[in-house]
Design a protein around this motif. Structure first.
Motif, PDB file in Angstrom:
ATOM      1  N   GLU A 120       2.531 -53.303  -6.284  1.00  0.00           N
ATOM      2  CA  GLU A 120       3.990 -53.233  -6.179  1.00  0.00           C
ATOM      3  C   GLU A 120       4.432 -52.075  -5.289  1.00  0.00           C
ATOM      4  O   GLU A 120       5.308 -52.233  -4.437  1.00  0.00           O
ATOM      5  N   ASN A 127       4.387 -52.353  -1.533  1.00  0.00           N
ATOM      6  CA  ASN A 127       5.635 -52.800  -0.908  1.00  0.00           C
ATOM      7  C   ASN A 127       6.652 -51.671  -0.866  1.00  0.00           C
ATOM      8  O   ASN A 127       7.196 -51.346   0.190  1.00  0.00           O
ATOM      9  N   ASP A 128       6.930 -51.059  -2.017  1.00  0.00           N
ATOM     10  CA  ASP A 128       8.035 -50.109  -2.114  1.00  0.00           C
ATOM     11  C   ASP A 128       7.829 -48.854  -1.272  1.00  0.00           C
ATOM     12  O   ASP A 128       8.793 -48.316  -0.719  1.00  0.00           O
ATOM     13  N   ASP A 153      17.266 -55.016  -5.204  1.00  0.00           N
ATOM     14  CA  ASP A 153      16.787 -56.395  -5.110  1.00  0.00           C
ATOM     15  C   ASP A 153      17.096 -56.997  -3.741  1.00  0.00           C
ATOM     16  O   ASP A 153      16.261 -57.679  -3.136  1.00  0.00           O
ATOM     17  N   ASN A 165      14.968 -55.413  -0.941  1.00  0.00           N
ATOM     18  CA  ASN A 165      13.539 -55.707  -1.048  1.00  0.00           C
ATOM     19  C   ASN A 165      13.219 -57.188  -0.879  1.00  0.00           C
ATOM     20  O   ASN A 165      12.041 -57.543  -0.801  1.00  0.00           O
ATOM     21  N   TYR A 166      14.224 -58.028  -0.817  1.00  0.00           N
ATOM     22  CA  TYR A 166      13.965 -59.471  -0.857  1.00  0.00           C
ATOM     23  C   TYR A 166      13.033 -59.921   0.274  1.00  0.00           C
ATOM     24  O   TYR A 166      12.003 -60.562   0.024  1.00  0.00           O
ATOM     25  N   ALA A 173       9.483 -57.796   0.456  1.00  0.00           N
ATOM     26  CA  ALA A 173       8.572 -58.143  -0.637  1.00  0.00           C
ATOM     27  C   ALA A 173       7.834 -59.438  -0.338  1.00  0.00           C
ATOM     28  O   ALA A 173       6.627 -59.551  -0.596  1.00  0.00           O
ATOM     29  N   ARG A 174       8.524 -60.388   0.238  1.00  0.00           N
ATOM     30  CA  ARG A 174       7.874 -61.664   0.535  1.00  0.00           C
ATOM     31  C   ARG A 174       6.950 -61.565   1.753  1.00  0.00           C
ATOM     32  O   ARG A 174       5.933 -62.258   1.807  1.00  0.00           O
ATOM     33  N   SER A 214      11.326 -59.064 -12.389  1.00  0.00           N
ATOM     34  CA  SER A 214      11.821 -58.594 -11.105  1.00  0.00           C
ATOM     35  C   SER A 214      11.626 -59.687 -10.064  1.00  0.00           C
ATOM     36  O   SER A 214      10.509 -60.188  -9.890  1.00  0.00           O
ATOM     37  N   ASN A 242      11.411 -59.498  -6.969  1.00  0.00           N
ATOM     38  CA  ASN A 242      10.607 -59.071  -5.824  1.00  0.00           C
ATOM     39  C   ASN A 242       9.219 -58.597  -6.234  1.00  0.00           C
ATOM     40  O   ASN A 242       8.232 -58.884  -5.550  1.00  0.00           O
TER      41      ASN A 242
END
Length: 303
Positions: free
Chosen positions: A138, A141-142, A191, A194-195, A198-199, A231, A233
């Motif tokens: 996770e 990504n972040d 959200d 990150n949409y 994240a993908r 979540s 994402n």
């Protein structure tokens, strides 16, 4: 080409220097968030939204002003470097893996508490391993991929906006009695930001699985399990990563003294200590895919 060069330079600085041990801007921003909450808290969505805007917008505008001069590329490099936490994530993950390898569960529990918000006092080796692999995937990504995405899209102001909102979500984005309304704006804005990244991260994890079977499994887990996660994402990112690794994540966890049922993610046996390094390797391969794509894009733009 300048954007791509700055990304490479920022990644290199992160690998060489890691996060600043003192005076990290995000630590200072965290203290500012605490002060804003102490003086401005109300169980109200509008109050939370106004505070988010008041904390984020001035700093984003300030970053835009800093990067306006001809030497602004140097400020962009510094801001992107400060937004990336790749080396730090690896150090935390490996320290937990080393503690597990030595059979030192108390130390592993203490270290995993720095990465996750769940209760860690009594979790066993499997739960520690699953929590760490989840966090690596996770936070890949972040703290790595999403900052780079927003730097490509909107330069330094984009990466600053993303990291500030992400920090606000980490501190206010809980679905409990205190933050359900007050933290709503921070959580929903995170959200939104990150949409897409994240993908793209989930896609990179799937393609970096190391074989067609792993890639198919990653896509299958992403499609069938990612949307079940709380979540919108983190679910796709962790499901794709777990599928790529061929391990099982998720399951029940204790938050604030209460057991919370969570869907299973991935396929295969529960993650173990050795899978922490495998998750970090997956991140490296995924980053290689991103850099190839970004490099090709930079060359096409120059033609």
């Amino acid at each position: 080409m300048l954007t791509f060069t700055l990304i490479l330079a920022a990644l290199l600085l992160d690998r060489l220097l890691g996060e600043p041990r003192r005076w990290h801007p995000l630590v200072g921003f965290g203290a500012l968030i605490d002060a804003a909450e102490r003086h401005g808290y109300a169980d109200d969505r509008r109050r939370g939204a106004w505070l988010v805007a008041g904390l984020v917008i001035p700093l984003v505008l300030f970053s835009a002003w800093l990067t306006a001069p001809a030497w602004g590329w140097a400020v962009e490099l510094i801001l992107l470097y400060l937004a990336i936490g790749w080396r730090s994530l690896g150090e935390h993950g490996r320290s937990i893996g080393a503690a597990l390898l030595q059979g030192d569960l108390p130390q592993a529990r203490e270290r995993v508490a720095f990465l996750v918000s769940r209760d860690t006092q009594n979790i066993d080796e499997t739960e520690i391993s699953k929590a760490t692999v989840e966090s690596v995937l996770e936070n890949g990504n972040d703290a790595v991929f999403a900052p780079i995405f927003w730097f490509v899209v909107a330069g330094a102001p984009g990466v600053v906006a993303y990291r500030l909102v992400n920090t606000l979500d980490a501190m206010w984005g809980y679905r409990n009695d205190r933050y359900r309304h007050f933290g709503w704006a921070a959580a929903r804005l995170d959200d939104v930001l990150n949409y897409i990244p994240a993908r793209l991260t989930a896609l990179a994890y799937a393609l970096a699985a190391g074989g067609i079977d792993g890639t198919r499994r990653a896509f299958r887990c992403w499609h069938h399990q990612g949307t079940a996660w709380k979540s919108p994402n983190a679910g796709p990112v962790m499901a794709a990563g777990a599928g790529a690794l061929g391990v099982r994540l998720g399951g029940a966890a204790i938050y604030h003294g209460r057991s919370e049922g969570r869907p299973d993610l991935g396929e295969g046996a529960d993650a173990q200590g050795v899978d922490i390094e495998r998750a970090l390797d997956l991140m490296r391969r995924a980053m290689g895919i991103w850099l190839v794509v970004l490099g090709i894009g930079a060359l096409v733009i120059m033609m």
